[in-house]
Design a protein around this motif. Structure first.
Motif, PDB file in Angstrom:
ATOM      1  N   UNK A 138     -45.633 -37.663  27.782  1.00 38.58           N
ATOM      2  CA  UNK A 138     -44.126 -36.880  27.895  1.00 38.58           C
ATOM      3  C   UNK A 138     -44.515 -35.977  26.309  1.00 38.58           C
ATOM      4  N   UNK A 139     -43.845 -34.347  25.986  1.00 42.21           N
ATOM      5  CA  UNK A 139     -43.175 -34.552  25.086  1.00 42.21           C
ATOM      6  C   UNK A 139     -42.113 -34.679  25.714  1.00 42.21           C
ATOM      7  N   UNK A 177     -39.046 -39.235  29.602  1.00 41.89           N
ATOM      8  CA  UNK A 177     -39.128 -37.888  28.887  1.00 41.89           C
ATOM      9  C   UNK A 177     -38.078 -38.105  27.515  1.00 41.89           C
ATOM     10  N   UNK A 178     -37.105 -39.840  28.016  1.00 38.78           N
ATOM     11  CA  UNK A 178     -36.570 -39.814  26.906  1.00 38.78           C
ATOM     12  C   UNK A 178     -36.756 -40.946  25.625  1.00 38.78           C
ATOM     13  N   UNK A 179     -37.993 -41.400  26.034  1.00 36.57           N
ATOM     14  CA  UNK A 179     -38.812 -41.910  25.017  1.00 36.57           C
ATOM     15  C   UNK A 179     -40.120 -40.994  24.459  1.00 36.57           C
ATOM     16  N   UNK A 180     -39.918 -40.083  25.178  1.00 36.00           N
ATOM     17  CA  UNK A 180     -41.569 -38.819  25.338  1.00 36.00           C
ATOM     18  C   UNK A 180     -42.758 -39.937  25.336  1.00 36.00           C
ATOM     19  N   UNK A 182     -34.859 -34.748  26.323  1.00 33.85           N
ATOM     20  CA  UNK A 182     -33.027 -34.917  26.489  1.00 33.85           C
ATOM     21  C   UNK A 182     -32.858 -34.704  27.614  1.00 33.85           C
ATOM     22  N   UNK A 183     -32.800 -32.958  27.872  1.00 31.92           N
ATOM     23  CA  UNK A 183     -32.072 -32.014  28.591  1.00 31.92           C
ATOM     24  C   UNK A 183     -32.681 -33.130  30.255  1.00 31.92           C
ATOM     25  N   UNK A 184     -34.466 -33.080  30.510  1.00 30.44           N
ATOM     26  CA  UNK A 184     -35.197 -32.957  30.904  1.00 30.44           C
ATOM     27  C   UNK A 184     -34.328 -34.823  31.565  1.00 30.44           C
ATOM     28  N   UNK A 185     -34.611 -35.805  30.902  1.00 30.74           N
ATOM     29  CA  UNK A 185     -34.177 -36.724  31.255  1.00 30.74           C
ATOM     30  C   UNK A 185     -33.034 -37.625  31.709  1.00 30.74           C
ATOM     31  N   UNK A 186     -31.872 -36.579  31.432  1.00 30.93           N
ATOM     32  CA  UNK A 186     -30.049 -35.970  31.214  1.00 30.93           C
ATOM     33  C   UNK A 186     -30.068 -36.283  32.653  1.00 30.93           C
ATOM     34  N   UNK A 187     -31.193 -34.977  33.234  1.00 28.23           N
ATOM     35  CA  UNK A 187     -31.406 -34.206  34.443  1.00 28.23           C
ATOM     36  C   UNK A 187     -31.765 -35.442  35.701  1.00 28.23           C
ATOM     37  N   UNK A 188     -32.976 -36.529  35.602  1.00 28.26           N
ATOM     38  CA  UNK A 188     -33.192 -37.295  35.823  1.00 28.26           C
ATOM     39  C   UNK A 188     -32.880 -38.559  35.764  1.00 28.26           C
ATOM     40  N   UNK A 189     -32.029 -38.363  35.122  1.00 25.15           N
ATOM     41  CA  UNK A 189     -30.897 -40.229  35.050  1.00 25.15           C
ATOM     42  C   UNK A 189     -29.614 -39.321  36.107  1.00 25.15           C
ATOM     43  N   UNK A 190     -29.158 -38.201  36.005  1.00 20.77           N
ATOM     44  CA  UNK A 190     -28.222 -38.511  37.388  1.00 20.77           C
ATOM     45  C   UNK A 190     -28.141 -37.911  38.240  1.00 20.77           C
TER      46      UNK A 190
END
Length: 288
Positions: free
Chosen positions: A175-176, A169-172, A179-187
């Protein structure tokens, strides 16, 4: 008598009471618990056909014991455990081929073993299958399949898969960019103690990607990440230290004090929970 028989005879020669292994390991972790690999403990379990014992004899050979070391013998023992459906041994075989330890590096062979373990429900293998699909190693690159396998592993609590989803998600990538989804999964991964995810969270706060810039929060996450990197990730740990020092040089004493307090809170929240020891296998039961 061949060398494998010599080691087996040595193991069986110990007279011990039977009890379950304290833990089970995958080959990527080269510092397994001492009790788990004690030949005296393995002897009785081998006589009972315990697949964990077979796997751990393989670990003895891979790590080296009493002056003897052989990846080929490790492979032989892991294949015996794998024949009985033991997914940890399948993972170890996959790692041997992926890393080229004792065999010619062969990602197709690694994929075959991890794919088998993944279909038997092993989350660690699911993540590895996803990684091979993401990078096109041993299989045609397919980012949709990569995400599918990462999600399957994440559903079982595999923190590396959670991190990998966040990275996509961070790199697109496939997927589109989100950043919000990336942060959620990183957390999610960080909450389970994943150092790479912690560093990524720190970077997002440092750079204001998906969140408002917050150097104190970034410093705290970098600090906790530094406590969590395993030895095999020394290069990444070094980069994390560089980012921590660089950011710290820009903070004033009050900010550094707040970052220290925040890091202490995050360390407690993300402290990995020790896994429960595996239960003894019932007669005829397969550890899958």
């Amino acid at each position: 008598m061949d060398s494998r028989a010599v080691l087996t005879a040595a193991l069986i020669s110990f007279s011990v009471c039977a009890f379950a292994l304290d833990q089970e390991e995958t080959f990527i972790n080269l510092t397994p618990g001492q009790d788990m690999l004690d030949p005296a403990n393995l002897a009785q379990l081998l006589r009972q056909g315990d697949v964990r014992a077979m796997n751990n004899v393989g670990l003895l050979w891979a790590k080296g014991y009493n002056g003897k070391q052989s990846y080929i013998e490790a492979l032989n023992w892991w294949k015996e455990a794998a024949k009985r459906g033991y997914t940890v041994a399948m993972n170890n075989i996959g790692l041997m081929y992926a890393k080229g330890h004792g065999v010619e590096q062969d990602f197709k062979e690694a994929f075959a073993w991890w794919h088998q373990a993944a279909f038997l429900g092993n989350a660690w293998a699911m993540n590895n299958v996803g990684d091979l699909y993401e990078n096109g190693h041993g299989v045609e690159q397919n980012l949709t399949m990569a995400m599918t396998w990462y999600q399957s592993a994440a559903e079982q609590g595999e923190r590396m898969a959670m991190y990998n989803i966040g990275a996509l998600y961070e790199a697109g990538k496939g997927v589109d960019r989100d950043y919000a989804a990336a942060l959620t999964w990183f957390r999610k991964a960080a909450d389970k103690g994943d150092a790479s995810a912690m560093h990524s969270i720190g970077a997002m706060y440092a750079e204001g990607r998906g969140v408002g810039p917050d150097p104190v929060e970034a410093h705290a996450w970098y600090s906790v990440a530094g406590l969590r990197y395993p030895a095999e990730d020394a290069d990444e740990a070094k980069r994390n230290r560089h980012d921590l020092d660089e950011l710290g040089a820009r903070l004033d004493p009050e900010q550094l004090a707040r970052a220290k307090d925040r890091a202490a809170a995050l360390e407690a929240l993300t402290r990995p929970v020790a896994p429960e020891p595996p239960k003894p296998l019932a007669p005829g039961e397969k550890a899958t």
